[in-house]
Enzyme design. Sequence first.
Site, PDB file in Angstrom:
ATOM      1  N   ALA A   1      23.552  77.291  69.874  1.00 44.08           N
ATOM      2  CA  ALA A   1      23.604  76.502  69.085  1.00 44.08           C
ATOM      3  C   ALA A   1      21.587  76.716  69.628  1.00 44.08           C
ATOM      4  CB  ALA A   1      23.213  74.735  69.558  1.00 44.08           C
TER       5      ALA A   1
ATOM      6  N   VAL B   1      25.012  62.853  71.935  1.00 40.30           N
ATOM      7  CA  VAL B   1      23.378  63.595  72.127  1.00 40.30           C
ATOM      8  C   VAL B   1      23.696  64.887  72.713  1.00 40.30           C
ATOM      9  CG1 VAL B   1      21.825  62.553  73.300  1.00 40.30           C
ATOM     10  CG2 VAL B   1      23.629  61.169  71.903  1.00 40.30           C
TER      11      VAL B   1
ATOM     12  N   GLY C   1      26.220  70.938  77.057  1.00 41.81           N
ATOM     13  CA  GLY C   1      26.970  70.143  75.669  1.00 41.81           C
ATOM     14  C   GLY C   1      28.570  70.667  75.259  1.00 41.81           C
TER      15      GLY C   1
ATOM     16  N   TYR D   1      30.605  71.034  63.303  1.00 42.79           N
ATOM     17  CA  TYR D   1      30.547  69.398  62.320  1.00 42.79           C
ATOM     18  C   TYR D   1      30.526  69.130  61.108  1.00 42.79           C
ATOM     19  CZ  TYR D   1      28.503  64.605  63.100  1.00 42.79           C
ATOM     20  OH  TYR D   1      29.081  63.295  62.457  1.00 42.79           O
TER      21      TYR D   1
ATOM     22  N   TYR E   1      22.484  67.619  56.618  1.00 42.00           N
ATOM     23  CA  TYR E   1      23.718  68.661  57.860  1.00 42.00           C
ATOM     24  C   TYR E   1      24.528  69.063  56.559  1.00 42.00           C
ATOM     25  CZ  TYR E   1      25.631  70.650  61.884  1.00 42.00           C
ATOM     26  OH  TYR E   1      26.285  71.120  62.855  1.00 42.00           O
TER      27      TYR E   1
HETATM   28  P1  NAD Z   1      23.448  72.860  73.161  1.00 41.87           P
HETATM   29  O1  NAD Z   1      21.293  73.071  73.025  1.00 41.87           O
HETATM   30  O2  NAD Z   1      23.678  71.734  74.556  1.00 41.87           O
HETATM   31  O3  NAD Z   1      24.011  74.079  74.159  1.00 41.87           O
HETATM   32  C1  NAD Z   1      23.400  75.217  73.077  1.00 41.87           C
HETATM   33  C2  NAD Z   1      23.958  76.334  74.361  1.00 41.87           C
HETATM   34  O4  NAD Z   1      23.134  77.749  73.658  1.00 41.87           O
HETATM   35  C3  NAD Z   1      23.116  76.425  75.192  1.00 41.87           C
HETATM   36  O5  NAD Z   1      24.269  76.797  76.730  1.00 41.87           O
HETATM   37  C4  NAD Z   1      22.213  77.074  75.890  1.00 41.87           C
HETATM   38  O6  NAD Z   1      21.968  78.010  76.667  1.00 41.87           O
HETATM   39  C5  NAD Z   1      23.330  78.329  75.197  1.00 41.87           C
HETATM   40  N1  NAD Z   1      22.331  79.441  73.731  1.00 41.87           N
HETATM   41  C6  NAD Z   1      21.533  78.782  73.193  1.00 41.87           C
HETATM   42  N2  NAD Z   1      20.761  80.443  72.932  1.00 41.87           N
HETATM   43  C7  NAD Z   1      20.853  81.250  73.367  1.00 41.87           C
HETATM   44  C8  NAD Z   1      20.795  82.620  73.706  1.00 41.87           C
HETATM   45  N3  NAD Z   1      20.071  83.210  73.324  1.00 41.87           N
HETATM   46  N4  NAD Z   1      20.985  83.319  74.269  1.00 41.87           N
HETATM   47  C9  NAD Z   1      22.459  82.768  75.389  1.00 41.87           C
HETATM   48  N5  NAD Z   1      22.738  81.615  75.438  1.00 41.87           N
HETATM   49  C10 NAD Z   1      21.892  80.485  74.581  1.00 41.87           C
HETATM   50  O7  NAD Z   1      24.591  72.388  71.751  1.00 41.87           O
HETATM   51  P2  NAD Z   1      25.448  71.282  71.553  1.00 41.87           P
HETATM   52  O8  NAD Z   1      25.035  70.166  70.951  1.00 41.87           O
HETATM   53  O9  NAD Z   1      26.696  71.500  72.752  1.00 41.87           O
HETATM   54  O10 NAD Z   1      25.842  72.691  70.403  1.00 41.87           O
HETATM   55  C11 NAD Z   1      27.390  73.401  70.688  1.00 41.87           C
HETATM   56  C12 NAD Z   1      28.087  74.306  69.356  1.00 41.87           C
HETATM   57  O11 NAD Z   1      28.678  72.473  68.421  1.00 41.87           O
HETATM   58  C13 NAD Z   1      27.115  74.617  68.147  1.00 41.87           C
HETATM   59  O12 NAD Z   1      27.868  74.451  67.357  1.00 41.87           O
HETATM   60  C14 NAD Z   1      26.416  72.802  67.081  1.00 41.87           C
HETATM   61  O13 NAD Z   1      26.825  72.975  66.307  1.00 41.87           O
HETATM   62  C15 NAD Z   1      28.062  72.428  68.132  1.00 41.87           C
HETATM   63  N6  NAD Z   1      28.512  70.864  67.291  1.00 41.87           N
HETATM   64  C16 NAD Z   1      27.877  69.941  68.108  1.00 41.87           C
HETATM   65  C17 NAD Z   1      26.821  68.894  68.076  1.00 41.87           C
HETATM   66  C18 NAD Z   1      26.635  67.267  68.864  1.00 41.87           C
HETATM   67  O14 NAD Z   1      26.664  66.682  67.895  1.00 41.87           O
HETATM   68  N7  NAD Z   1      25.652  68.294  69.633  1.00 41.87           N
HETATM   69  C19 NAD Z   1      29.107  68.121  67.329  1.00 41.87           C
HETATM   70  C20 NAD Z   1      29.825  68.955  66.440  1.00 41.87           C
HETATM   71  C21 NAD Z   1      29.839  70.732  66.788  1.00 41.87           C
END
Ligand code: NAD
Length: 400
Positions: free
Chosen positions: A139, A273, A51, A224, A234
């Site tokens: 996340a 996504v 992500g 977000y 949300y």
């Molecule tokens: P993702 O699930 O793709 O990535 C999560 C990452 O966290 C992975 O690298 C995973 O290995 C790591 N992780 C999870 N638990 C862990 C732990 N205990 N120790 C070490 N690493 C751990 O998620 P994403 O969607 O890229 O989200 C990342 C951030 O971006 C979040 O704060 C999310 O709220 C924010 N965000 C996401 C979106 C969206 O649409 N996906 C939009 C805006 C903001």
Amino acid sequence: MIIEPKTRGFICTTSHPVGCGTQVQKQIDYVRDSGAIKGPQNVLVIGASTGYGLASRITASFGCGAKTIGVFFEKAASGKRTASAGWYNTAAFEKAAREAGYYAASVNGDAFSDEIKQQTIDLIKQDMGQVDLIIYSLATPRRTDPKTGTTYSSALKTVGAPYTNKSVDPLAGKITEVSIEPGTQEEIDNTVKVMGGEDWVLWVEALQAAGALADGVKTVAYSYIGPKITYPMYREGTIGKAKDHLEATAHELTKKLANVKGQAFVSVNKAVVTQSSAAIPIVPLYISILFKVMKEKNLHEGCIEQIYRLCKERLYANDSVPTDEKGLIRIDDWEMRDDVQAAVAEIWPQVTDSNLNDITDLMGYRHDFYNLFGFDVEGIDYQQDVNQEVEIDSLRETIA
Ligand code: NAD
């Protein structure tokens, strides 16, 4: 072995190493084609394997030429079980980074723990000295507090009243109706514990105490906001309370960083996504409609386009970082444009099972979903035998 997608609910329990590698390479190519950014040189990415965190690591390395240390929680292959996608992504990223001459090392384990923080800091001290950018992109549904040993689970619920709206089962291609119940005060507090800013503070404090922060260091966490239609579950729901806490934490951290003239920011990113967003009710339908609208308007972006723009046009554009009146970096600006949101709002009430594929980009959503796990990637022969056992170079070296 031959690896096929096996889905359960909103997750895929298998991942394809070649497909994940190809997806990583596409992101690298995008950054290289977009041009160099005069940015950070020593970067720590917490949540670096999928992500937004993975896109941050790729941009830092291939856009800014930075050394990167990535922290994540992923699984290696074991017997007939494939590794997790983030494992394969990291293996491919490290290989490409090293081939291009960029330092890359990884720490696999629970980022919330004191041990993983210490291991990461030791690595920074040894190989970088200090970091000038820390990306916080975790996340997760669970966190164990390192001080008390108590494990907290987050909840995806409303605050106050229940909320009912339509959603989509993206893999089955069916519109569903979901009702989300209000969270209890304990569920709200636990969600803040997991996804709020507490652990971000612990990371920054530990790095600061170790003298591992460079003068002028920046740290950025992701958040977000999204449209009103998703507010009840949300932005105004339990997860929104955690994001409020994260945003307040940025101000607190900037004060703590005064001695190194550091700054902490929250960047509000667009909906994409990822494994995390797939788990949130209503959001997959919103994303399917949003993608349709943004692609038609030529505004579509995924993680890599967002993070490249974040670095180039916000974090490292000028001496001061442009923010909104609340101090938030807004890289969701195109998603939140009035014309985009008006078009989404017009489509939303019209969506039914029969027109789902015409008036939304459900196909695009599904394609992106499979891509997360290395499937549905163009040019890959999925009938070909592949070795599921893939090593991450830096982890092999640490163990050796
Ligand atoms: P993702 O699930 O793709 O990535 C999560 C990452 O966290 C992975 O690298 C995973 O290995 C790591 N992780 C999870 N638990 C862990 C732990 N205990 N120790 C070490 N690493 C751990 O998620 P994403 O969607 O890229 O989200 C990342 C951030 O971006 C979040 O704060 C999310 O709220 C924010 N965000 C996401 C979106 C969206 O649409 N996906 C939009 C805006 C903001």
